[in-house]
Design a protein around this motif. Structure first.
Motif, PDB file in Angstrom:
ATOM      1  N   TRP A  45     -40.059   0.770  23.093  1.00 15.49           N
ATOM      2  CA  TRP A  45     -39.271  -0.167  24.209  1.00 15.49           C
ATOM      3  C   TRP A  45     -37.554   0.562  23.836  1.00 15.49           C
ATOM      4  CZ3 TRP A  45     -41.150  -3.108  27.660  1.00 15.49           C
ATOM      5  CH2 TRP A  45     -42.155  -3.810  27.249  1.00 15.49           C
ATOM      6  N   PHE A  46     -37.293   0.696  22.656  1.00 13.04           N
ATOM      7  CA  PHE A  46     -35.910   1.559  22.437  1.00 13.04           C
ATOM      8  C   PHE A  46     -36.020   2.854  22.992  1.00 13.04           C
ATOM      9  CE2 PHE A  46     -36.304  -1.888  19.287  1.00 13.04           C
ATOM     10  CZ  PHE A  46     -35.151  -2.599  19.501  1.00 13.04           C
ATOM     11  N   SER A  47     -37.180   3.684  22.868  1.00 10.97           N
ATOM     12  CA  SER A  47     -37.147   5.046  23.177  1.00 10.97           C
ATOM     13  C   SER A  47     -37.050   4.956  25.023  1.00 10.97           C
ATOM     14  CB  SER A  47     -38.286   5.623  23.098  1.00 10.97           C
ATOM     15  OG  SER A  47     -38.620   6.869  23.694  1.00 10.97           O
TER      16      SER A  47
ATOM     17  N   ALA B 197     -33.744  17.865  31.059  1.00 10.53           N
ATOM     18  CA  ALA B 197     -35.084  17.589  31.289  1.00 10.53           C
ATOM     19  C   ALA B 197     -36.219  17.772  30.662  1.00 10.53           C
ATOM     20  CB  ALA B 197     -35.316  18.425  32.814  1.00 10.53           C
ATOM     21  N   VAL B 198     -36.404  18.762  29.858  1.00  6.78           N
ATOM     22  CA  VAL B 198     -37.500  18.935  28.653  1.00  6.78           C
ATOM     23  C   VAL B 198     -37.357  17.697  27.826  1.00  6.78           C
ATOM     24  CG1 VAL B 198     -38.431  20.164  26.993  1.00  6.78           C
ATOM     25  CG2 VAL B 198     -37.746  21.410  29.141  1.00  6.78           C
ATOM     26  N   THR B 199     -35.927  17.515  27.398  1.00  3.97           N
ATOM     27  CA  THR B 199     -35.861  16.279  26.422  1.00  3.97           C
ATOM     28  C   THR B 199     -36.535  14.920  26.901  1.00  3.97           C
ATOM     29  OG1 THR B 199     -34.042  17.400  25.501  1.00  3.97           O
ATOM     30  CG2 THR B 199     -34.051  15.304  24.986  1.00  3.97           C
ATOM     31  N   LEU B 200     -36.107  14.718  28.074  1.00  5.57           N
ATOM     32  CA  LEU B 200     -36.495  13.322  28.756  1.00  5.57           C
ATOM     33  C   LEU B 200     -37.869  13.493  29.156  1.00  5.57           C
ATOM     34  CD1 LEU B 200     -33.733  12.776  31.780  1.00  5.57           C
ATOM     35  CD2 LEU B 200     -33.816  11.660  29.415  1.00  5.57           C
ATOM     36  N   LEU B 201     -38.701  14.601  29.292  1.00  3.88           N
ATOM     37  CA  LEU B 201     -39.969  14.490  29.565  1.00  3.88           C
ATOM     38  C   LEU B 201     -40.835  14.151  28.142  1.00  3.88           C
ATOM     39  CD1 LEU B 201     -40.446  17.571  31.934  1.00  3.88           C
ATOM     40  CD2 LEU B 201     -40.888  15.293  32.605  1.00  3.88           C
ATOM     41  N   LEU B 202     -40.096  14.849  27.067  1.00  4.13           N
ATOM     42  CA  LEU B 202     -40.775  14.614  25.769  1.00  4.13           C
ATOM     43  C   LEU B 202     -40.612  12.988  25.511  1.00  4.13           C
ATOM     44  CD1 LEU B 202     -39.584  17.914  24.024  1.00  4.13           C
ATOM     45  CD2 LEU B 202     -42.123  17.247  24.411  1.00  4.13           C
TER      46      LEU B 202
ATOM     47  N   PHE C 174     -38.958  17.310  18.451  1.00  3.93           N
ATOM     48  CA  PHE C 174     -38.813  18.239  19.218  1.00  3.93           C
ATOM     49  C   PHE C 174     -37.669  18.070  20.277  1.00  3.93           C
ATOM     50  CE2 PHE C 174     -43.400  19.830  18.397  1.00  3.93           C
ATOM     51  CZ  PHE C 174     -42.832  20.904  17.361  1.00  3.93           C
ATOM     52  N   ALA C 175     -37.900  16.880  20.968  1.00  4.68           N
ATOM     53  CA  ALA C 175     -36.998  16.112  21.913  1.00  4.68           C
ATOM     54  C   ALA C 175     -35.474  16.202  21.328  1.00  4.68           C
ATOM     55  CB  ALA C 175     -37.244  14.966  22.468  1.00  4.68           C
TER      56      ALA C 175
END
Length: 341
Positions: A248-250, A294-299, A319-320
């Motif tokens: 939920w926090f993520s 964008a990669v961070t948000l996808l991960l 990784f994110a």
């Protein structure tokens, strides 16, 4: 103390010239605490804030310079640019005209007046005339011809725009923005009436791209702070074994980041909104940062989904966070790129 403030001004000018306005701001602020009556330092601070995409503090600094015994024309120019970026065009024109009145032979004053006049369709013809005068005052300055091209482009004066951009490119062959605008003018000039400039086709004028770049870089700074700090908190909270509750926090972190970006796009003016979509084509550093975020948000999204499905791994989050830290470092260390003042 005079030697000390002089050294600070030199270093601040070097930071601004190398595309690092934030470092210039951090250097100038403590110097101004010790030297609050130094007009040039306030002007330097205003210019750095403008290059950092912060017109409000830039206007405040320019106003401080205006009440001191310094280069009033410079302070008026900075005030005009700040007011223009804040959408206060009528006030910007007044300030720009005052800068010209104080230094009528300074081509930079003429350039700023042309820029603010070009923002209003009713004064674009005058903007072209003023820019012409700037090129006569500074026949070796690419910036003067570039602004003439921008004003003529807005006024749909294709011939003047093409000649101005060709001269600017001859004076500064490394400027990709001038090259792109020249290609736009040639295409539209060849298309006749059907090639009239619109807000939805062709490369945008440099001043629009610069404004969008400043806004995007400011948002990138906030996104970096949000993702790096939020990711670090999630790392600590998820040790030694994450639970679905952490999802939920993520998820809130992902939604908060998207809301920050979406709010910027939603409240931008129509031309700025289009420029925000296109600016990464012209600014490779900004494009790199955008891809990393964008990669961070996808991960983070994938990890959040996995947590709700019962997964207990921390690797996607690690990784994110590392990728967001790299992107944040680029934002902090590289700065916005080419300064405009």
């Amino acid at each position: 103390m005079s030697e000390s403030i002089t050294a600070v001004l030199v270093r601040a000018a070097e930071f601004t010239a190398s595309g690092k306005p934030r470092q210039a701001i951090d250097l100038l602020r403590p110097a101004l605490v010790a030297n609050p009556l130094h007009a040039e330092a306030w002007c330097r601070l205003a210019a750095a804030h403008l290059d950092a995409g912060e017109p409000d503090p830039a206007l405040d600094a320019a106003k401080r310079a205006l009440v001191l015994d310094g280069d009033q024309a410079w302070a008026q120019r900075l005030a005009a640019l700040s007011l223009s970026e804040l959408g206060r065009q009528s006030e910007a024109v007044v300030a720009a005209r005052e800068s010209v009145r104080r230094k009528p032979t300074d081509w930079r004053c003429q350039v700023v007046l042309s820029e603010v006049l070009a923002a209003d369709p009713t004064t674009r013809a005058e903007a072209v005339d003023v820019a012409h005068h700037a090129t006569r005052l500074a026949p070796t300055e690419a910036r003067a011809f570039q602004v003439l091209g921008d004003a003529a482009l807005r006024a749909r004066n294709w011939g003047t725009a093409e000649r101005a951009y060709r001269t600017a490119l001859r004076l500064d062959p490394t400027d990709d923005d001038i090259r792109a605008n020249l290609a736009t003018v040639r295409r539209k000039r060849g298309g006749g009436a059907a090639g009239a400039p619109t807000a939805t086709s062709g490369p945008l004028p440099e001043e629009v791209l610069n404004a969008a770049h400043a806004i995007a870089w400011q948002v990138a700074s906030r996104v970096a702070a949000l993702l790096v700090s939020g990711g670090l908190l999630l790392l600590f909270a998820g040790m030694p074994r994450p639970t679905p509750l952490l999802g939920w926090f993520s998820g809130l972190l992902v939604l908060g980041t998207l809301a920050l970006v979406g709010r910027t796009v939603l409240f931008a003016r129509k031309t700025q909104r289009l420029a925000l979509y296109r600016v990464t084509r012209h600014r490779p550093k900004l494009a790199t940062v955008t891809v990393l975020f964008a990669v961070t948000l996808l991960l983070l999204t994938a990890w959040t989904t996995a947590l709700f499905l019962g997964a207990t791994t921390m690797q996607p989050l690690v990784f994110a966070w590392i990728i967001s830290l790299v992107a944040g470092s680029v934002v902090v260390l590289v700065g916005q790129g080419k300064p405009r003042r």
